[in-house]
Design a protein around this motif. Structure first.
Motif, PDB file in Angstrom:
ATOM      1  N   SER A   1     -35.913 -51.721  13.280  1.00  0.00           N
ATOM      2  CA  SER A   1     -36.988 -51.206  14.459  1.00  0.00           C
ATOM      3  C   SER A   1     -36.992 -49.717  14.122  1.00  0.00           C
TER       4      SER A   1
ATOM      5  N   GLU B   1     -39.272 -49.076  11.283  1.00  0.00           N
ATOM      6  CA  GLU B   1     -40.733 -48.897  11.636  1.00  0.00           C
ATOM      7  C   GLU B   1     -40.997 -47.731  12.647  1.00  0.00           C
TER       8      GLU B   1
ATOM      9  N   ARG C   1     -41.894 -44.732  10.324  1.00  0.00           N
ATOM     10  CA  ARG C   1     -43.006 -45.093   9.587  1.00  0.00           C
ATOM     11  C   ARG C   1     -44.166 -44.907  10.389  1.00  0.00           C
ATOM     12  N   SER C   2     -44.069 -45.110  11.828  1.00  0.00           N
ATOM     13  CA  SER C   2     -45.198 -44.824  12.839  1.00  0.00           C
ATOM     14  C   SER C   2     -45.310 -43.438  13.023  1.00  0.00           C
TER      15      SER C   2
END
Length: 533
Positions: free
Chosen positions: A490, A493, A496-497
């Motif tokens: 998590s 991610e 990356r966001s």
């Protein structure tokens, strides 16, 4: 078991890519335990599968060129938010001559570098560095970590902790504790006579209670020694320094002796004005105002720690709205502001020529925000009610000292707060940020808890977007849970966001591949035991 960390590119917001590099690998054997460098992977560890291989493949992104922007201290949307991750609170041993979890931290630093994280935050404890005698400093363990961080190519944000901790157990310096045994009034005291011994009372800031020196002088000497010892890192590897301002490093009174990390409180807390020195200041102030009876102590009808505000001092129309209430709450808050001003002022003068930025942390006391009196904020020292903005003076003192403000709780949303406490972290955060914007104070963010709260990552992204322009965000904190399969995917991610990373096609997993070639570290239900309190 083998942990492999292999990199081919570095992605970082607002900076060109740094080129291809290989970061190597380390091996961790089942039940591995090293006593000399304090590496520990727990007792009776059972791995699901022998010879597990964790692989962090390269994360590929297009370089993002930093754009020129106007306005001192402002960061444009194209620059994005710099992301840091907190190191374990007990990264350095209590004798400061060795590191805890050294190999796990080394592997973690490499993994964070590959993810595009800009740096790490390191807590530096007064009780470890100046442990045994005033003016006798041992920086060796922290210097070792600075070298590790520099070698990997990350930045370092240092937090100077002038408070103690219960988890992990890191007390104030031994020589300070010995003074406190004979002079307990160097600590805060509540109405029942209980002392809070994890930081010094702000009432002794300018009193020579520490072997003939004032706490402000001791903090100043500590900062000067740090500056000299870390001179080769300042302005290059070390880019920011946070000053400890009170309990848990925050600018507040210890109104809740055991405040949870996410700021949730069922009660309103208690005023901390009953040590001898605080009472002396209050008495003088009351006599000067022509109301000597107001200087005998705090509000007599205030609730205790765990009680709600529905009776006594904090009720609508009760004493907090009276002339006495205004007298006491104004005095109580001004004492806290003066303390914060003294600490931030000495930090700015000490580090002003080093190229680093000075920060201070302000708490998010969001319980009972929906009531008119805002009692949790009042007992913590912030005179913020439905009748007046208590964060204007806070923003003013940060602006006056050219310091940036750290705000925790950016993972908290109103939707997941208990209705019975009338809590609103979102509205409180917005109020503080509005005061900072008005006074030109740049804000940095933190999450509130080391375990993910419901909707936490989405709430962080929400707070980092929109009209909010933040300097950096520090995610707390590296440890066993941080790298666990329940959390680390998590987190990757989330990174990356923020960075708008795109995986190169060559880095995507191949179906049926025997060895793990995931784009993130996975642990197959295994974990590394690392203190992350």
């Amino acid at each position: 078991m083998e942990i492999s960390v292999i990199g081919s590119s570095q992605a970082k917001l607002g900076m060109p890519e740094l080129g291809n590099r290989e970061l190597g690998f380390i091996n961790l054997k089942d039940g591995f335990r090293v006593s000399n460098d304090r590496v520990c992977f727990g007792k009776n560890i059972r791995w699901k599968k022998a010879g597990i291989r964790f692989t962090l493949r390269a994360l590929q992104s297009e370089p993002v060129q930093a754009e020129k922007h106007s306005g001192a201290g402002r960061r444009s949307k194209s620059d994005g938010v710099r992301l840091f991750v907190g190191l374990p609170l007990d990264a350095v041993s209590k004798d400061c001559n060795s590191l805890n979890h050294a190999r796990a931290i080394a592997a973690g630093l490499k993994a964070l570098k590959l993810l595009g994280v800009e740096g790490v935050e390191l807590p530096v404890w007064w009780g470890i560095v100046e442990k045994d005698a005033a003016g006798k400093y041992d920086w060796s363990g922290y210097l070792a970590i600075a070298e590790m961080v520099q070698k990997v190519g990350l930045k370092l944000h240092v937090t100077l902790c002038f408070h103690g901790s219960t988890k992990p157990n890191i007390p104030l310096p031994n020589w300070v504790t010995r003074i406190g045994e004979s002079q307990p009034n160097i600590y805060f005291k509540d109405r029942s006579g209980q002392h809070y011994k994890e930081c010094l009372s702000l009432a002794v800031d300018t009193l020579p209670v520490l072997d003939g020196k004032t706490p402000i002088q001791v903090y100043q000497n500590f900062c000067e020694s740090f500056k000299s010892s870390f001179s080769s890192f300042m302005g290059s590897t070390i880019t920011g320094i946070s000053m400890g301002l009170g309990p848990d490093g925050e600018l507040r009174y210890p109104s809740h002796h055991h405040l949870s990390s996410d700021g949730k409180t069922q009660g309103v807390g208690e005023f901390q004005c009953y040590d001898q020195n605080m009472l002396s200041i209050l008495k003088q102030h009351a006599e000067a105002s022509g109301n000597p009876l107001w200087g005998l102590g705090g509000p007599h009808d205030a609730p205790t720690y765990d009680q709600p505000p529905f009776s006594g001092f904090f009720m609508d129309g009760a004493s907090w709205e009276s002339p006495y209430g205004d007298f006491f709450l104004s005095w109580y808050s001004k004492q806290l502001m003066a303390h914060g001003d003294s600490i931030l002022s000495l930090a700015s003068s000490t580090f002003g020529d080093t190229g680093v930025t000075v920060y201070g942390k302000v708490p998010l006391m969001h319980s009972w925000y929906g009531t008119r009196s805002h009692p949790s904020e009042l007992t913590a020292g912030f005179y913020n009610t439905a009748k007046g903005d208590g964060y204007e003076p806070v923003a003013e003192l940060f602006a006056r000292n050219s310091c940036k403000m750290i705000l925790p709780g950016m993972d908290l949303s109103d939707a997941y707060q208990p209705n019975e406490t009338h809590s609103s972290p979102e509205l409180l955060l917005a109020q503080i940020m509005a005061a900072c914007k008005k006074h030109g104070v740049q804000v940095s963010g933190q999450n509130s808890s080391e375990s993910v709260v419901l909707g936490g990552f989405e709430q962080i992204k929400k707070n980092l977007g929109g009209d909010n322009v933040l300097d950096l965000f520090t995610y707390q904190r590296m440890g066993a849970y941080f790298f666990s399969p329940d959390h680390f995917p998590s987190f990757t991610e989330f990174v990356r966001s923020l960075n708008q990373l795109e995986l190169h096609s060559d880095d995507l997993p191949i179906a049926g591949e025997e060895e793990g070639t995931q784009s993130m570290i996975t642990s197959q239900e295994s974990s590394v035991s690392m203190q992350a309190a």
